[in-house]
Structure formats: C-alpha cells, structure tokens
Write an enzyme that holds these catalytic residues in place. Structure first.
Site, PDB file in Angstrom:
ATOM      1  CD  GLU A   8      -0.552  -5.960   5.637  1.00 52.61           C
ATOM      2  OE1 GLU A   8      -1.074  -4.858   5.912  1.00 52.61           O
ATOM      3  OE2 GLU A   8      -0.410  -6.365   4.464  1.00 52.61           O
ATOM      4  CG  HIS A  27      -3.279  -3.854   3.284  1.00 50.86           C
ATOM      5  ND1 HIS A  27      -2.402  -3.218   4.136  1.00 50.86           N
ATOM      6  CD2 HIS A  27      -3.871  -2.870   2.573  1.00 50.86           C
ATOM      7  CE1 HIS A  27      -2.467  -1.912   3.962  1.00 50.86           C
ATOM      8  NE2 HIS A  27      -3.352  -1.672   3.014  1.00 50.86           N
ATOM      9  CB  CYS A  82      -0.979  -0.051   1.163  1.00 52.48           C
ATOM     10  SG  CYS A  82      -2.377   1.092   0.983  1.00 52.48           S
TER      11      CYS A  82
END
Length: 271
Positions: free
Chosen positions: A235, A233, A104
C-alpha cells in the site's frame, strides 16, 4: 460486477490505516471504511456489511507485545454488547466468500490467529509465528519480491515481480516444525519471496532478505487463496513518486505494490 466494500481495521497503535484505505480506493474498491477494532467489538459495525478485510501495519501495541500476540487475543476473546464473539463474525465473513489481506502487523495477526497458512485446512490453529529479524534491528528498506506462480493466492495473480518497502523488527517466519514448512512448500502456500534484485532468485541473504525468513518467504496464503499476509507494504507504493528512484526517472516502469490490492478487488468484482 460485484460491489467491493472494504473494511480497514485500526486502533491500538495501528498507523497505516489511512494509506491502506487510500490504496484500496485507488485499486478500485467502491468503499473503504476505517473502523476501530473497539467499535467492531462493541457491535457498532458488523463485518457482514463488507467483503474485503484489510488488517494494516504500523506499530500495533507499540510492537512491544509479541508481534500481534495481544491483538490476536483481543480477536479471540472479545464479544459484542449482545454477547456474540467477534471471532464468529470473522469466521462468517470468510465462509461467505470475503477476502482478507494482512500487511506487516496485520500479517503477524493472521498468523497468530491461525488463519495462515492453514495447512490441511486447519484454520484457527497456529502453525507459524514471526520472530525477530536475524539482523537484530528494525529494518526500513526497499526489497524486490517474486510471486509464486503456482500459488492459489488471488492477490498475486498476474504478478511476477514487484518492489515494496519493509519496515519491521519482527518479520522472520518461523514454522512450528519441519513438516509444516514442507507442507507450505508442497502446497505452494508461500505466495511471495524476497529475491536478489540482480539474479531475481529467492534468497536468505541480507539485506535482500531483511529478516532471514527461510526460502526468502515474504508472504503466505491459505489453501483457498483468499487469505494473504505479507511483511512488505504494498500500500506504500501506490504511485511512482513513492519509489526512491523516481527523481532519476527510473520508477515509471516499476510495477506498483498497488497491483496486489487491484488483484483482490478484481477477484471480488468478477464474482
């Protein structure tokens, strides 16, 4: 196997550092230190102690200063207390075989620094930028992604499709010119694409492509495959219960976004 020491950069509005460090440890990293950029710039921490650099997302500079433009200037012009440019540490880190992941805001930063896509091995020359989503709004939704099997990216090896959330207002990839986009395609530097979840084909159609990036490009790599940046994202999908369908029993068989971090960790451990 090689030890994987990860450095997670935070500060100036970054707020995804904790989950990024957690995901790195869950992916098999031996260590994941969260370090403020100001401490790196002051020389309190040195990058040569690490081999995995992660630049996370989360409202860097309040998302108000041009999609990581201010952060790129900090990296370019900061010097440590002994007078050495921070950028020299970054160059040495990469030249020494380290791998870099930008998520991002971190992806925006790598593009503004000129580390991605580095067409023609021209590093630190800006070739793409990121601009406002075509929707004109902040997009917070889950997307389906397809990895380019021909890409050299070490983070997408062994991955075909996966899902992850996006949360950004400036995620549309803008190549500097048509030849740059053509070179990205010809050299398979587009590592990840947004796809229609039904057809599983790359798309520019909203909302499957949340920002309008050409060819549905969601992530870029450099020619070595050791630098990777993406707007989604991974993660944030580190356990089946992160997925919106988990209460309906549909998430158990969906590949985790964690797989991308695992690929990076495994690459380093195999060296």
């Amino acid at each position: 196997m090689a030890r994987v020491n990860a450095l997670v950069i935070t500060g100036y509005g970054t707020n995804c550092h904790e989950e990024s460090a957690y995901a790195l440890k869950a992916a098999g990293a031996d260590n994941a230190d969260i370090v403020y950029f100001s401490d790196l710039a002051a020389g309190h921490v040195r990058m040569d102690e690490y081999n995995f650099l992660l630049c996370p997302g989360g409202f860097l500079d309040g998302d108000d200063l041009g999609a990581a433009q201010a952060a790129a200037l900090r990296w370019r012009w900061s010097t440590t207390n002994d007078g050495h440019p921070v950028l020299d540490q970054l160059k040495h880190f990469f030249d020494s075989g380290g791998i870099i992941l930008g998520i991002c805001n971190g992806f925006q930063l790598l593009c503004k620094l000129g580390l991605l896509p580095a067409v023609g091995d021209h590093y630190f020359e800006r070739q793409v930028s990121l601009s406002y989503n075509d929707s004109g709004r902040f997009e917070d939704r889950w997307v389906t992604l397809k990895a380019n099997q021909a890409s050299p990216c070490v983070f997408t090896k062994g991955i075909e499709y996966l899902q992850a959330p996006v949360r950004h207002g400036e995620g549309k990839i803008i190549p500097m010119d048509e030849p740059t986009l053509n070179a990205i395609v010809q050299n398979n530097l587009y590592a990840l694409q947004y796809v229609d979840p039904e057809t599983r084909q790359p798309t520019e159609q909203y909302p499957y492509n949340p920002n309008g990036s050409p060819m549905g490009i969601a992530g870029l790599t450099d020619p070595t495959g050791r630098i990777f940046g993406l707007m989604p994202h991974p993660e944030a999908f580190n356990h089946p219960t992160n997925h919106p369908t988990w209460t309906r029993g549909r998430a158990a068989d969906i590949p985790l976004g964690l797989a991308m971090l695992e690929s990076g960790v495994n690459y380093l451990k195999a060296k």
